[in-house]
Write a protein that holds these residues in place. Structure first.
Motif, PDB file in Angstrom:
ATOM      1  N   THR A 273      90.186  15.511  50.353  1.00  0.00           N
ATOM      2  CA  THR A 273      89.601  14.208  50.038  1.00  0.00           C
ATOM      3  C   THR A 273      90.562  13.457  49.134  1.00  0.00           C
ATOM      4  OG1 THR A 273      87.365  15.154  50.158  1.00  0.00           O
ATOM      5  CG2 THR A 273      87.602  13.006  49.083  1.00  0.00           C
ATOM      6  N   VAL A 274      90.978  12.278  49.555  1.00  0.00           N
ATOM      7  CA  VAL A 274      91.935  11.481  48.786  1.00  0.00           C
ATOM      8  C   VAL A 274      91.382  10.064  48.638  1.00  0.00           C
ATOM      9  CG1 VAL A 274      94.321  10.676  48.586  1.00  0.00           C
ATOM     10  CG2 VAL A 274      93.827  12.822  49.793  1.00  0.00           C
ATOM     11  N   PRO A 275      90.934   9.675  47.440  1.00  0.00           N
ATOM     12  CA  PRO A 275      90.482   8.296  47.252  1.00  0.00           C
ATOM     13  C   PRO A 275      91.667   7.336  47.242  1.00  0.00           C
ATOM     14  CG  PRO A 275      90.422   9.490  45.169  1.00  0.00           C
ATOM     15  CD  PRO A 275      90.805  10.492  46.225  1.00  0.00           C
ATOM     16  N   VAL A 276      91.413   6.064  47.482  1.00  0.00           N
ATOM     17  CA  VAL A 276      92.466   5.053  47.432  1.00  0.00           C
ATOM     18  C   VAL A 276      93.063   4.999  46.026  1.00  0.00           C
ATOM     19  CG1 VAL A 276      92.958   2.584  47.649  1.00  0.00           C
ATOM     20  CG2 VAL A 276      91.413   3.698  49.272  1.00  0.00           C
ATOM     21  N   GLY A 277      94.399   4.980  45.949  1.00  0.00           N
ATOM     22  CA  GLY A 277      95.067   4.912  44.651  1.00  0.00           C
ATOM     23  C   GLY A 277      94.928   6.175  43.836  1.00  0.00           C
ATOM     24  N   ALA A 278      94.867   7.345  44.479  1.00  0.00           N
ATOM     25  CA  ALA A 278      94.657   8.611  43.771  1.00  0.00           C
ATOM     26  C   ALA A 278      95.720   8.833  42.702  1.00  0.00           C
ATOM     27  CB  ALA A 278      94.667   9.767  44.764  1.00  0.00           C
ATOM     28  N   LEU A 279      95.283   9.369  41.561  1.00  0.00           N
ATOM     29  CA  LEU A 279      96.161   9.625  40.425  1.00  0.00           C
ATOM     30  C   LEU A 279      96.789  11.007  40.465  1.00  0.00           C
ATOM     31  CD1 LEU A 279      93.750   8.230  37.706  1.00  0.00           C
ATOM     32  CD2 LEU A 279      95.715   7.065  38.698  1.00  0.00           C
ATOM     33  N   GLY A 280      96.247  11.886  41.270  1.00  0.00           N
ATOM     34  CA  GLY A 280      96.733  13.255  41.365  1.00  0.00           C
ATOM     35  C   GLY A 280      95.868  14.002  42.347  1.00  0.00           C
ATOM     36  N   VAL A 281      96.255  15.251  42.629  1.00  0.00           N
ATOM     37  CA  VAL A 281      95.474  16.076  43.548  1.00  0.00           C
ATOM     38  C   VAL A 281      95.169  17.410  42.880  1.00  0.00           C
ATOM     39  CG1 VAL A 281      97.574  16.939  44.691  1.00  0.00           C
ATOM     40  CG2 VAL A 281      95.364  17.117  45.854  1.00  0.00           C
ATOM     41  N   VAL A 282      93.929  17.865  43.007  1.00  0.00           N
ATOM     42  CA  VAL A 282      93.474  19.121  42.416  1.00  0.00           C
ATOM     43  C   VAL A 282      93.095  20.074  43.539  1.00  0.00           C
ATOM     44  CG1 VAL A 282      91.772  20.237  40.925  1.00  0.00           C
ATOM     45  CG2 VAL A 282      92.639  17.955  40.346  1.00  0.00           C
ATOM     46  N   VAL A 283      93.722  21.250  43.564  1.00  0.00           N
ATOM     47  CA  VAL A 283      93.398  22.275  44.550  1.00  0.00           C
ATOM     48  C   VAL A 283      92.401  23.241  43.929  1.00  0.00           C
ATOM     49  CG1 VAL A 283      94.281  24.071  46.068  1.00  0.00           C
ATOM     50  CG2 VAL A 283      95.697  22.081  45.555  1.00  0.00           C
ATOM     51  N   PHE A 284      91.316  23.521  44.645  1.00  0.00           N
ATOM     52  CA  PHE A 284      90.288  24.446  44.188  1.00  0.00           C
ATOM     53  C   PHE A 284      90.586  25.840  44.741  1.00  0.00           C
ATOM     54  CE2 PHE A 284      88.417  20.610  43.001  1.00  0.00           C
ATOM     55  CZ  PHE A 284      87.268  20.829  42.246  1.00  0.00           C
ATOM     56  N   ALA A 285      90.783  26.793  43.842  1.00  0.00           N
ATOM     57  CA  ALA A 285      90.988  28.191  44.226  1.00  0.00           C
ATOM     58  C   ALA A 285      89.681  28.932  43.988  1.00  0.00           C
ATOM     59  CB  ALA A 285      92.116  28.807  43.402  1.00  0.00           C
ATOM     60  N   HIS A 286      89.004  29.313  45.058  1.00  0.00           N
ATOM     61  CA  HIS A 286      87.668  29.878  44.959  1.00  0.00           C
ATOM     62  C   HIS A 286      87.721  31.363  44.620  1.00  0.00           C
ATOM     63  CE1 HIS A 286      86.581  26.083  46.675  1.00  0.00           C
ATOM     64  NE2 HIS A 286      87.271  26.337  47.768  1.00  0.00           N
ATOM     65  N   GLY A 287      86.654  31.815  44.017  1.00  0.00           N
ATOM     66  CA  GLY A 287      86.561  33.219  43.656  1.00  0.00           C
ATOM     67  C   GLY A 287      85.801  34.028  44.697  1.00  0.00           C
ATOM     68  N   SER A 288      85.442  35.231  44.310  1.00  0.00           N
ATOM     69  CA  SER A 288      84.732  36.123  45.228  1.00  0.00           C
ATOM     70  C   SER A 288      83.377  35.528  45.609  1.00  0.00           C
ATOM     71  CB  SER A 288      84.529  37.487  44.555  1.00  0.00           C
ATOM     72  OG  SER A 288      83.852  37.330  43.320  1.00  0.00           O
TER      73      SER A 288
END
Length: 480
Positions: A273-288
């Motif tokens: 998901t990328v909003p218009v004018g995104a300031l950065g990107v966050v990757v979610f690393a899921h757990g068990s």
């Protein structure tokens, strides 16, 4: 020196005062103007002024020196850069000894240094050389702190200094004559006893609010800077709805799509998901036991999207691998896959990211959000990619599983969020936090267990994560 002022009506709160102060200023603003707030109470006021003027927002940390037996009465102030301003009249009338003054100054200097580190981290102050600086506080009583702030910005090279406050005593211009090139005040009531009596809501401004407002201002500044750069690059490409120039026409369209990436010989699914004018990107690393469809992580991701951050909710294990507990706790495997995904987003790819990098994220600074064992994987990737990872947040994570050798190599600012009732994991986070050599904080959410299922606790996680990423992901804007 130009002076403006008027008669008195109550302010609803600091934000209301800031809006009314901005209307009174009437300055053109823009990148040649910098708004400098005196924390903490001056920041909510200054945030409104900075937004109205479309100007960068910074802070100037000042500490009042209060009379020992009457601390609300200022006998001077100290500030950054070693600035020290004393009110000799108050010191003499209050019979303050040199030893008492030294004790107060020593205590306040310690607090000043703590707040400067807390609010600014390792970022330098905004460059004010040759620019107009608007110094803002929530009001003026004795004027010592305002005097110190104006002196600091003068010494840092400001071409013009404007001191602007919502409320001050009627004689404030006499007290502060010569301190600034212009004095602006909305209300000058008489009699005047204390700043707080002129606000309906004068509750204390907390550190978290200061950090949030500064982060939001940096985000707005970066979005505006990118927009100016796009307009300079190609004035013909414009968003039809805003009239603003775009780096490419697709930048006007938000992205929300499922994707599959091949990593280490396996196909892994995610949602970008990328909003218009995104300031950065966050990757979610899921757990068990969790994945890209986790309602908790999707909720946090949605809050980040609303704040202008792109997110990638990504499964580091295939459906066939998830039941295998050995792989769930194989931090090396999870970390290597997360690192490969980060590279596909453009992290560490340099000026020429190559054809495999996702076009929507190739220029966005990277943050990592890890839950449970995913937090260890995030730290593994942060250690591997170094400066390419700008920030890490762990939610109920197991950073200890990353191991001491990895923890000491992490350079990205790291926030560890744990519920107060998750006592075992809380202890493990405290131990892991002591091994980190980077900027780090441990945030304990009151009344929360491991999954943050209690009412309101996940909202606190989302707010903490949002503030941390907005604080560290946006790149500092160069001086125009």
């Amino acid at each position: 020196m130009h002076v403006t002022g008027t008669h008195f009506t109550h302010f609803a709160d600091r934000a209301d005062a800031g809006r009314r102060l901005a209307a009174r200023l009437g300055h053109p603003g823009g990148p040649d103007t910098v708004v400098v707030a005196l924390p903490r109470g001056g920041v909510p006021v200054a945030a409104e002024v900075a937004e109205a003027l479309d100007a960068p927002l910074d802070i100037c940390v000042i500490r009042k020196l209060g009379v020992p037996y009457q601390p609300e009465l200022g006998m001077g102030a100290i500030g950054e850069d070693g600035v020290r301003v004393l009110n000799e009249q108050v010191i003499r009338l209050a019979s303050v000894t040199d030893a008492q003054l030294a004790g107060v100054e020593r205590r306040e200097r310690t607090e000043l240094e703590r707040r400067a580190r807390r609010y600014r981290g390792d970022r330098p102050p905004v460059d004010v050389r040759g620019r107009t600086v608007v110094v803002v506080d929530d009001g003026i009583a004795t004027g010592s702190t305002a005097r110190a702030a104006c002196r600091i910005v003068r010494e840092r090279g400001a071409a013009r200094v404007v001191l602007a406050v919502p409320v001050a005593p009627a004689d404030w211009t006499d007290r502060l004559a010569g301190v600034a090139d212009e004095l602006v005040c909305v209300e000058t009531p008489s009699p005047f006893f204390a700043i707080g009596e002129f606000y309906a809501d004068f509750s204390q401004t907390e550190d978290e609010e200061v950090l949030r407002l500064l982060a939001e201002a940096r985000g707005r500044e970066q979005r505006d800077r990118r927009q100016r750069e796009r307009e300079q690059q190609d004035p013909k490409q414009r968003d039809r709805t805003s009239g603003r120039a775009l780096e490419d026409p697709s930048a006007a369209t938000p992205v929300d799509r499922e994707l599959v990436l091949t990593v280490g010989g396996v196909r892994l699914a995610g949602r970008l998901t990328v909003p218009v004018g995104a300031l950065g990107v966050v990757v979610f690393a899921h757990g068990s036991g969790s994945g890209r469809n986790s309602p908790r992580n999707r909720y946090v991701a949605d809050q980040l999207n609303r704040a202008g951050l792109a997110t990638l909710l990504f499964d580091l294990l295939t459906e066939a691998e998830e039941p295998d507990r050995r792989k769930v706790f194989d931090v090396g495997l999870l970390g290597s896959r997360l690192t490969a995904v980060a590279r596909r987003l453009g992290a560490g790819a340099g000026e020429d990211p190559g054809p495999d990098v996702l076009p929507e994220t190739r220029r966005l600074p990277l943050g990592l959000f890890g839950a449970s064992t995913g937090a260890a994987a995030a730290l593994h990737t942060a250690a591997e990619l170094g400066p390419a990872v700008r920030a890490v947040v762990s939610r109920g994570g197991r950073p200890d599983l990353a191991g001491s050798e990895v923890l000491v190599r992490v350079s990205a600012p790291t926030l560890l969020v744990v519920g107060s009732l998750d006592t075992t994991v809380l202890d493990l986070n405290r131990r892991a936090g002591r091994r980190l050599r980077c900027e780090s904080e441990l945030a304990v959410v009151p009344g929360a267990t491991h999954l943050f299922e209690e009412p309101g606790t996940l909202d606190q996680v989302a707010e903490l994560a949002r503030n941390w990423f907005l604080r560290h992901l946006p790149e500092p804007a160069p001086r125009p």
